[in-house]
Design a protein around this motif. Structure first.
Motif, PDB file in Angstrom:
ATOM      1  N   CYS A 156      27.547   3.471  76.330  1.00  0.00           N
ATOM      2  CA  CYS A 156      27.378   3.896  77.730  1.00  0.00           C
ATOM      3  C   CYS A 156      26.970   2.731  78.616  1.00  0.00           C
ATOM      4  O   CYS A 156      27.480   2.581  79.736  1.00  0.00           O
ATOM      5  N   ILE A 423      23.333   6.090  84.203  1.00  0.00           N
ATOM      6  CA  ILE A 423      23.566   5.838  82.775  1.00  0.00           C
ATOM      7  C   ILE A 423      22.254   5.772  82.017  1.00  0.00           C
ATOM      8  O   ILE A 423      22.098   6.365  80.934  1.00  0.00           O
ATOM      9  N   LYS A 427      22.279   9.620  80.995  1.00  0.00           N
ATOM     10  CA  LYS A 427      23.063   9.500  79.770  1.00  0.00           C
ATOM     11  C   LYS A 427      22.204   9.092  78.579  1.00  0.00           C
ATOM     12  O   LYS A 427      22.150   9.780  77.562  1.00  0.00           O
TER      13      LYS A 427
END
Length: 444
Positions: A156, A423, A427
C-alpha cells in the motif's frame, strides 16, 4: 528216607539285594559224601550226610540267617535315616527355592514397577510434545496474519504519490518486521521437526520398555505359578530335560544391566524431552514478545508519520490559504495597475494634443515658452509613469503566475499528503488492528 542227593541251599547276599544287584549263587561245595564201598549197603549209605555234617549245616544256616537278619536291620535303620535325611533335605531345598522365588518375584516386581513408571512418564512426555507441536503449528499459522499485514502495508505504501514515496522510518520498521516474521517461521518449522524427532525417540524408548515390561510380566506369572507349586499340587509333572543348562541365557547381572540400560535410555529421553519442552516454551514466549515489540514499534512509527503528515498538511493548507489570498490581492493589484495605465491615457492624449496644436503656431509664435516646456515635461512624466506602471504590471502578472504555480504545487502536495495519510491511517493502521493477540502467537 529219600535216596536223593542232598545239596546245600543257594547263597543269597542281602546287601547286594538291597543295592539291586542280581542274585548270584556260589558254586556248589564239593563236600558231597563219597559213596560207601560194598554192595550190601549200597542202597542205604550212598549220598548221605554224617551227623556232624548235619549239625554243621543247620548251624551254618542259623548263622547265615542271623547275619542276614542283622544286615537287614542295619539296612532298614540306614534306609530310615536316609529317608528322613533326604526328606528333610528335599523340604529344605524346596523351601529355599520357594524363598528365592519369592525374592525373585519382589525383584521382578520392583523393576516392573520402575518400567511401568517410566513408560507412563514417556507416554505423558509424548502427549505433552504432541500438544506442544500443535501449539507450534498454531503459532506458525498465526504468523501468517502479521506477515500478510506487513507485506500489505509495504504494498500500500508503494502506491504513495510523488515525493511521498520516501523510505522513512515506517518502511524500515516494516521491513524489519517482515524479516523477523520470516526468521520466526523458519525457527518454528525447525523446532517442530525437532519435536517430531523427539516424539519418535520417545516412542522407540517406550516400545523397548514395554517389551521389557511384558517379558517381566510373563516371567512374574511363571515364577508366581512356580512358587505356588507344592508337593500336594495336582498339576505338577516330571520334566527331566528342564534341568539341563539352556543356551543363550542371561545371568542375574546381565539381566539387571539390560533393564538398567533400558531405563537409562528412557531417562535420557525424558530429560531431553523436558529440556526441549522448556526450550520451546521459552522460544514461544520470546517470539511472542519480539513480534509484539516490533508491532508496537511499527505502530508508533505509523503514528509519528501520521502526525508529521497531518502537521505538514496543515502547514500546506495554511500556506495555500495565504497563497489564495495573495493571488486575489495580486489579481486586484493587476486590475488597479491596468486601471492606472488606462487612466494615464487621457492625460497623455491631452498633453500630446496640446503639443500638437502648439506645434502649428506660425513663425515666431512657435516659441519654447514656459507652457511648451511644461507640456513636454508632462508628456515625459506621463510616459515614464506609464513605463513604470507597465513594468509593475508585468511584475504583478509574473508574480501572479508564480503564485498560481505555488497554489498548484501546494494543492498537489496537499493531495499527495492526503492520499498518504489515507494510506497510513485507513489502509495500514486499520489493517494492523487485526494483528494476532499474544495468546494466538503463543499457540493457544
Amino acid at each position: 528216607m529219600s535216596s536223593d542227593i542232598i545239596v546245600s541251599p543257594p547263597y543269597y547276599d542281602s546287601i547286594a539285594a538291597a543295592h539291586g544287584d542280581q542274585e548270584k549263587s556260589p558254586p556248589l561245595e564239593q563236600d558231597i559224601p563219597q559213596v560207601s564201598s560194598g554192595s550190601v549197603t549200597a542202597g542205604y549209605r550212598s549220598a548221605k550226610y554224617s551227623p556232624a555234617e548235619w549239625f554243621s549245616n543247620y548251624q551254618t544256616i542259623l548263622e547265615q540267617a542271623g547275619t542276614n537278619h542283622h544286615k537287614a536291620q542295619n539296612i532298614k535303620q540306614k534306609s530310615r535315616t536316609l529317608s528322613q535325611d533326604t526328606e528333610a533335605a528335599a523340604l529344605k531345598t524346596q523351601a529355599e527355592g520357594t524363598r528365592l522365588l519369592g525374592e525373585r518375584l519382589q525383584e521382578i516386581h520392583y523393576w516392573k514397577s520402575e518400567l511401568q513408571r517410566h513408560i507412563e512418564h514417556l507416554q505423558a512426555d509424548t502427549e505433552s510434545l504432541l500438544m506442544l507441536k500443535k501449539r507450534l503449528e498454531r503459532s506458525l499459522d498465526s504468523t501468517e496474519t502479521p506477515y500478510a499485514i506487513a507485506t500489505d502495508n509495504l504494498t500500500c505504501r508503494a502506491r504513495r504519490l510523488g515525493a511521498e514515496l520516501v523510505r522513512d522510518i515506517v518502511e524500515e520498521e516494516l521491513v524489519k518486521e517482515v524479516d523477523l516474521i520470516r526468521s520466526i517461521q523458519a525457527l518454528l518449522e525447525k523446532t517442530a521437526a525437532q519435536i517430531v524427532a523427539q516424539i519418535k525417540r520417545n516412542r522407540e524408548a517406550q516400545q523397548t520398555l514395554e517389551m521389557d515390561w511384558s517379558d517381566k510380566c510373563q516371567a512374574y506369572s511363571f515364577d508366581d505359578a512356580s512358587g505356588r507349586h507344592s508337593n500336594m499340587s495336582p498339576d505338577t509333572q516330571q520334566h527331566p530335560s528342564s534341568a539341563t543348562m539352556q543356551e543363550q541365557v542371561s545371568t542375574p547381572s546381565s539381566w539387571t544391566q539390560f533393564t538398567q540400560d533400558n531405563l537409562s535410555k528412557a531417562m535420557q529421553e525424558e530429560q531431553a524431552t523436558n529440556n526441549l519442552r522448556m526450550l520451546v516454551e521459552q522460544m514461544l514466549q520470546d517470539i511472542t514478545d519480539d513480534l509484539r515489540v516490533q508491532c508496537t514499534r511499527v505502530d508508533r512509527a505509523f503514528s509519528l508519520r501520521c502526525e508529521d503528515l497531518i502537521e505538514a498538511k496543515t502547514q500546506l493548507e495554511m500556506k495555500l490559504v495565504q497563497t489564495l489570498e495573495q493571488i486575489g490581492s495580486q489579481e486586484r493589484n493587476i486590475e488597479a495597475l491596468q486601471q492606472a495605465i488606462h487612466n494615464k491615457e487621457a492625460p497623455l492624449r491631452v498633453a500630446q494634443s496640446r503639443l500638437y496644436l502648439r506645434s502649428l503656431r506660425p513663425n515666431m509664435e512657435l516659441c519654447r515658452d514656459q507652457p511648451q516646456l511644461s507640456l513636454e515635461a508632462e508628456v515625459k512624466q506621463i510616459d515614464a509613469t506609464l513605463e513604470s506602471l507597465k513594468h509593475k504590471l508585468s511584475e504583478a502578472r509574473s508574480s501572479l503566475s508564480h503564485l498560481e504555480e505555488s497554489r498548484m504545487a501546494l494543492q498537489k502536495d496537499i493531495n499527495c499528503k492526503t492520499h498518504s495519510l489515507f494510506i497510513e491511517r485507513e489502509k495500514c493502521m486499520t489493517y494492523r488492528k487485526r494483528y494476532p493477540t499474544i495468546s494466538a502467537l503463543s499457540g493457544y
